[in-house]
Design a protein around this motif. Structure first.
Motif, short mmCIF file in Angstrom:
data_model
loop_
_atom_site.label_atom_id
_atom_site.label_comp_id
_atom_site.label_asym_id
_atom_site.label_seq_id
_atom_site.Cartn_x
_atom_site.Cartn_y
_atom_site.Cartn_z
N CYS A 100 0.83 -1.21 0.00
CA CYS A 100 0.00 0.00 0.00
C CYS A 100 0.86 1.25 0.00
CB CYS A 100 -0.96 0.02 1.19
SG CYS A 100 -0.15 0.03 2.81
N ASP A 146 -9.49 6.25 10.99
CA ASP A 146 -8.96 7.19 9.99
C ASP A 146 -8.65 8.57 10.58
OD1 ASP A 146 -11.49 8.24 10.30
OD2 ASP A 146 -12.08 8.03 8.20
N THR A 187 -0.19 -1.25 8.80
CA THR A 187 -0.27 -1.68 7.39
C THR A 187 0.74 -2.74 6.98
OG1 THR A 187 1.16 0.20 6.78
CG2 THR A 187 -1.23 0.55 6.65
N ARG A 243 -5.00 13.34 -5.24
CA ARG A 243 -5.92 12.23 -5.43
C ARG A 243 -5.95 11.81 -6.90
NH1 ARG A 243 -10.95 11.41 -7.06
NH2 ARG A 243 -11.28 13.62 -7.47
N ARG A 287 -8.53 -3.32 12.20
CA ARG A 287 -8.79 -2.21 11.29
C ARG A 287 -8.54 -0.89 12.02
NH1 ARG A 287 -14.71 -0.58 8.86
NH2 ARG A 287 -13.99 0.68 7.08
N ARG A 325 -8.28 4.21 -1.06
CA ARG A 325 -9.18 3.53 -0.12
C ARG A 325 -9.67 4.44 1.00
NH1 ARG A 325 -10.56 -0.49 -3.39
NH2 ARG A 325 -8.78 -1.76 -4.04
N SER A 326 -8.82 5.37 1.43
CA SER A 326 -9.19 6.21 2.57
C SER A 326 -8.44 7.53 2.51
CB SER A 326 -8.83 5.54 3.91
OG SER A 326 -9.43 4.29 4.07
N CYS A 327 -9.01 8.51 3.18
CA CYS A 327 -8.30 9.76 3.47
C CYS A 327 -8.17 9.83 4.99
CB CYS A 327 -9.08 10.97 2.95
SG CYS A 327 -8.22 12.54 3.20
N ILE A 328 -6.94 9.83 5.47
CA ILE A 328 -6.65 9.77 6.90
C ILE A 328 -6.36 11.18 7.40
CG2 ILE A 328 -5.09 8.80 8.65
CD1 ILE A 328 -4.53 6.56 6.53
#
Length: 216
Positions: free
Chosen positions: A50, A118, A148, A64, A115, A75-78
């Motif tokens: 990742c 975020d 990760t 992006r 999991r 997959r995500s915005c942290i």
């Protein structure tokens, strides 16, 4: 670097915001979003790996799009909550207290453990302790690495700055490759890596010996 050879790319590239610190320090290649490394990043990341890329709200869409054009799936915005806010425009903008990371993969990633959330709250590096003007805290980087990857994974930071990612890899027993353009920060990163290794009590570090490879 060989194709599909890296498990995680964790980095803080030049956002493209023409950053200038309070003591007038600037970032190389920061006149516009420095996105050109992303195609090689896709090539060298393995299918189960990742990408975690720091960015900021005002250039988020550029990053992006660039990450997606390189082939990744976002997959995500942290959100990184820095606990304390910065300065910025004190009269007509909200006090800035967060930065963002885009989390992306090639389609085969899954978390090695639970999991993660975020939103990550870690105090930013105090200005008096900063080596690099946009330095990220080792505690934050360690959280991201452990969330990760498995121990022994290979982590790449192609914009290594003062070596925070390499230090985090040492503390979490990951292997690492760190690349930095500026000689002064390469030297600081070497010192940082040596200090971290001396405090690691002989844990196996694998490719950590190569942490300070330099790109020119």
């Amino acid at each position: 670097l060989a194709d599909a050879s890296v498990d995680l790319i964790l980095t803080d590239p030049p956002y493209g915001i023409q950053y200038r610190s309070r003591n007038n320090k600037t970032i190389k290649n920061d006149k516009s979003p420095f996105i050109w490394w992303l195609y090689d990043a896709y090539r060298i990341l393995n299918d189960r790996g990742c990408l975690l890329c720091f960015t900021r709200w005002d250039v988020l869409e550029v990053w992006r799009s660039a990450i997606q054009y390189a082939g990744f799936s976002i997959r995500s915005c942290i959100v990184w909550d820095k606990v304390f806010h910065g300065m910025g425009n004190t009269k007509s903008a909200f006090a800035p207290r967060h930065e963002l990371l885009l989390f992306a993969d090639k389609g085969g990633f899954s978390f090695p453990g639970h999991r993660p959330m975020d939103v990550l709250q870690v105090r930013k590096v105090p200005g008096a302790h900063m080596i690099h003007p946009t330095e990220k805290p080792v505690a934050l980087l360690s959280m991201l690495i452990e969330a990760t990857t498995h121990p022994g994974a290979l982590v790449l930071d192609p914009f290594a700055g003062s070596g925070s990612t390499a230090e985090a890899c040492i503390h979490t027993n990951r292997n690492y490759i760190a690349i930095e353009l500026a000689d002064e920060y390469c030297d600081q990163a070497r010192k940082r890596v040596i200090t971290a290794k001396e405090g690691s009590h002989g844990n196996p570090l694998g490719s950590g010996e190569d942490a300070d490879k330099r790109e020119s």
